[in-house]
Design a protein around this motif. Structure first.
Motif, PDB file in Angstrom:
ATOM      1  N   UNK A  19      64.244   5.630  24.016  1.00  0.00           N
ATOM      2  CA  UNK A  19      63.346   4.674  24.690  1.00  0.00           C
ATOM      3  C   UNK A  19      63.913   4.076  25.973  1.00  0.00           C
ATOM      4  N   UNK A  20      65.239   4.005  26.080  1.00  0.00           N
ATOM      5  CA  UNK A  20      65.854   3.422  27.270  1.00  0.00           C
ATOM      6  C   UNK A  20      66.275   4.484  28.283  1.00  0.00           C
ATOM      7  N   UNK A  21      65.791   5.710  28.103  1.00  0.00           N
ATOM      8  CA  UNK A  21      66.146   6.814  29.000  1.00  0.00           C
ATOM      9  C   UNK A  21      67.262   7.642  28.386  1.00  0.00           C
ATOM     10  N   UNK A  22      67.219   8.934  28.624  1.00  0.00           N
ATOM     11  CA  UNK A  22      68.209   9.819  28.022  1.00  0.00           C
ATOM     12  C   UNK A  22      67.612  10.602  26.868  1.00  0.00           C
ATOM     13  N   UNK A  23      68.430  11.474  26.271  1.00  0.00           N
ATOM     14  CA  UNK A  23      67.990  12.345  25.191  1.00  0.00           C
ATOM     15  C   UNK A  23      68.925  12.194  24.002  1.00  0.00           C
ATOM     16  N   UNK A  24      68.378  12.340  22.807  1.00  0.00           N
ATOM     17  CA  UNK A  24      69.197  12.275  21.608  1.00  0.00           C
ATOM     18  C   UNK A  24      69.987  13.566  21.425  1.00  0.00           C
ATOM     19  N   UNK A  25      71.249  13.416  21.035  1.00  0.00           N
ATOM     20  CA  UNK A  25      72.105  14.545  20.675  1.00  0.00           C
ATOM     21  C   UNK A  25      72.864  14.177  19.408  1.00  0.00           C
ATOM     22  N   UNK A  26      73.270  15.164  18.608  1.00  0.00           N
ATOM     23  CA  UNK A  26      74.048  14.839  17.408  1.00  0.00           C
ATOM     24  C   UNK A  26      75.387  14.223  17.792  1.00  0.00           C
ATOM     25  N   UNK A  27      75.817  13.219  17.013  1.00  0.00           N
ATOM     26  CA  UNK A  27      77.095  12.565  17.319  1.00  0.00           C
ATOM     27  C   UNK A  27      78.251  13.555  17.247  1.00  0.00           C
ATOM     28  N   UNK A  28      78.068  14.605  16.434  1.00  0.00           N
ATOM     29  CA  UNK A  28      79.100  15.621  16.281  1.00  0.00           C
ATOM     30  C   UNK A  28      78.419  16.954  15.991  1.00  0.00           C
ATOM     31  N   UNK A  29      78.800  17.999  16.694  1.00  0.00           N
ATOM     32  CA  UNK A  29      78.229  19.326  16.453  1.00  0.00           C
ATOM     33  C   UNK A  29      78.899  19.935  15.224  1.00  0.00           C
ATOM     34  N   UNK A  30      78.125  20.340  14.221  1.00  0.00           N
ATOM     35  CA  UNK A  30      78.728  20.951  13.026  1.00  0.00           C
ATOM     36  C   UNK A  30      79.495  22.224  13.398  1.00  0.00           C
ATOM     37  N   UNK A  31      80.682  22.373  12.841  1.00  0.00           N
ATOM     38  CA  UNK A  31      81.505  23.551  13.125  1.00  0.00           C
ATOM     39  C   UNK A  31      81.567  24.455  11.897  1.00  0.00           C
ATOM     40  N   UNK A  32      81.442  25.747  12.132  1.00  0.00           N
ATOM     41  CA  UNK A  32      81.464  26.720  11.049  1.00  0.00           C
ATOM     42  C   UNK A  32      82.595  27.718  11.257  1.00  0.00           C
ATOM     43  N   UNK A  33      83.228  28.118  10.170  1.00  0.00           N
ATOM     44  CA  UNK A  33      84.209  29.191  10.226  1.00  0.00           C
ATOM     45  C   UNK A  33      83.473  30.530  10.133  1.00  0.00           C
ATOM     46  N   UNK A  34      84.104  31.577  10.637  1.00  0.00           N
ATOM     47  CA  UNK A  34      83.466  32.893  10.637  1.00  0.00           C
ATOM     48  C   UNK A  34      83.086  33.331   9.220  1.00  0.00           C
ATOM     49  N   UNK A  35      83.956  33.047   8.242  1.00  0.00           N
ATOM     50  CA  UNK A  35      83.646  33.487   6.876  1.00  0.00           C
ATOM     51  C   UNK A  35      82.409  32.771   6.326  1.00  0.00           C
ATOM     52  N   UNK A  36      82.161  31.538   6.800  1.00  0.00           N
ATOM     53  CA  UNK A  36      80.954  30.823   6.377  1.00  0.00           C
ATOM     54  C   UNK A  36      79.710  31.484   6.969  1.00  0.00           C
TER      55      UNK A  36
END
Length: 498
Positions: free
Chosen positions: A25-42
């Motif tokens: 509402x005050x300008x800007x866009x929402x983004x996740x506070x932290x990007x989930x990280x995955x291992x290759x085996x996952x």
């Protein structure tokens, strides 16, 4: 997981509130506070999953405030009989290390269906979770495909209304009819005397008008968006980048962990941003290739570090890319700068006030590590449609052809033979006039778009998508036109007139 503003100007919120609110509402866009990280085996454990099963896994990583049961129900309603291909997004091998991912098998024959079949259901559940009682009013600015996809997604969804603004004369006849023939008691379509950027700016201004929002809230309405400024629209797009990698792994066309490149025709930078998030999550991605038409503001930005919207605007045969203000670039720069909200606020305030901003050499170098950018002229686009058909018997729409041209140029320039997936963003039949012109190598004698579609189908043996069949016979239900400065007034008229 909470969501924060790209401009460091708003409190953290949960996923449901970010989706329900749409834009900060005050300008800007929402983004996740932290990007989930995955291992290759996952990631490798997902090789045999269906598209719906994969969607559930990725959505759950970003929306822990939704239960798996809630997300499972949403996903099962979103990806099924409404798509005309069992794989939802088939990955077609064209040549050695060259693939096309067809994102146009949904009800409106464009890639926007991949997100907009799911997003309305997310939004309705988000509304329930935040305890909201007001009716949601979806405002959409469209350069062609988002409008119809959003209309189909939200049509007759309880507790919502949708108002779509599109540039009059700035979309194909097929795109326009797809929108203006839409049924539903809660749908509204408005042609704007202006270009897409005028539509997008008008919608942003309405969202930023706090007194208007307060007035509408008092009347029982809450504004939200179905454009990719809404995280709930962008999030589902991450899924198909994982899908492409996993399909190539399943077919043993790449080794585990082998990197692939993605080529994305883009104007608003949302589709390629989803690929960037997939990369940051741990998907083995090499280069992201950003493909533009002659409205090449993104190409110029990645090459010079200067984003300058003060330029001539061109109407092209790839209208969904006719954009000079790429909203999702803000999210990308937020990540590239190490999440420097104050810097983002300064740049995008400058873009609004001055029409220009410039990043430093360090940021330019960081961007170049991830993104290669180029563009295609109108003549090159037509030539690529023809060549792709002649050489591979593959029929590409103009947006996809822009991507193929830029891909071929990238490969010649760099010698990079990494397996590469080009996003096919629309059915060739959505732009039949341009495609048939390209195949015949001359201007068409008739401008009857539907006769052209039939001729294209006969000539190539390709079938019209179900969503386009019989379109010319449907009654036009929406006739409203407004000037760009009348968009706010139009919204009030529509809501007050119900």
């Amino acid at each position: 997981m909470e969501y924060i503003s790209t401009r460091a100007n708003y409190r953290p919120v949960m996923g449901a509130e970010a989706i329900y609110t749409g834009m900060v509402p005050t300008g800007g866009l929402f983004v996740p506070e932290k990007i989930p990280r995955l291992q290759l085996n996952e990631i490798e454990k997902w090789v045999e999953k269906s598209y719906s099963e994969l969607a559930l896994e990725i959505l759950h990583l970003y929306l822990p405030d939704f239960s798996r049961e809630e997300l499972s129900e949403i996903v099962s309603q979103s990806y099924g009989a409404n798509f005309d291909h069992p794989e939802i997004a088939p990955v077609v091998k064209i040549d050695q290390n060259f693939y096309i991912m067809e994102l146009w098998h949904g009800p409106t024959a464009a890639f926007k269906d991949m997100a907009l079949q799911l997003m309305p259901r997310l939004l309705v559940k988000a509304r329930e979770k935040v305890g909201a009682k007001r009716e949601i009013v979806i405002l959409v600015a469209t350069s062609g495909d988002t409008g119809k996809a959003a209309l189909e997604g939200f049509r007759d969804v309880p507790g919502t209304r949708i108002i779509v603004f599109y540039p009059r004369g700035g979309v194909s006849k097929v795109q326009e009819l797809q929108m203006t023939t839409t049924g539903g008691s809660n749908t509204h379509v408005v042609a704007v005397e202006g270009n897409f950027d005028d539509c997008q700016t008008g919608v942003k201004n309405i969202f930023a008008n706090s007194s208007l929002r307060k007035f509408l809230q008092e009347k029982g309405f809450e504004l939200s968006s179905a454009n990719s400024i809404n995280w709930g629209r962008l999030l589902p797009q991450i899924i198909y980048y994982f899908w492409a990698y996993l399909k190539l792994r399943q077919r043993q066309e790449i080794a585990a962990g082998e990197k692939i490149n993605f080529v994305v025709p883009t104007g608003n930078f949302g589709n390629i941003l989803a690929a960037y998030y997939a990369r940051e999550m741990g998907l083995p991605v090499g280069k992201l290739v950003c493909a533009s038409n002659i409205n090449k503001v993104l190409t110029d930005f990645f090459r010079t570090g200067v984003y300058d919207r003060r330029r001539e605007f061109y109407r092209t045969i790839s209208p969904s890319m006719d954009i000079l203000i790429s909203s999702n670039l803000e999210r990308f720069l937020f990540e590239i700068t190490g999440r420097d909200g104050e810097q983002i606020a300064a740049w995008f305030t400058s873009l609004v006030q001055e029409g220009i901003f410039q990043v430093g050499q360090e940021i330019k170098n960081k961007m170049a590590e991830v993104v290669y950018a180029d563009f295609a002229t109108e003549e090159e686009t037509l030539a690529v449609i023809n060549e792709t058909w002649q050489k591979y018997r593959y029929l590409a729409d103009p947006h996809t052809a822009v991507g193929i041209k830029v891909f071929w140029g990238y490969r010649r320039e760099t010698g990079d033979t990494t397996p590469t997936v080009v996003d096919a963003t629309a059915s060739p039949f959505k732009f039949g006039t341009s495609v048939l012109t390209a195949l015949l190598g001359k201007e068409l004698a008739s401008d009857d778009e539907f006769a052209i579609l039939r001729e294209l189908a006969t000539m190539t043996g390709w079938s019209l998508p179900p969503g386009l069949a019989g379109l010319e016979e449907r009654p036009v239900r929406h006739h409203r036109v407004c000037r760009k400065e009348e968009m706010e007034k139009t919204v009030l008229e529509i809501l007050g007139g119900q």
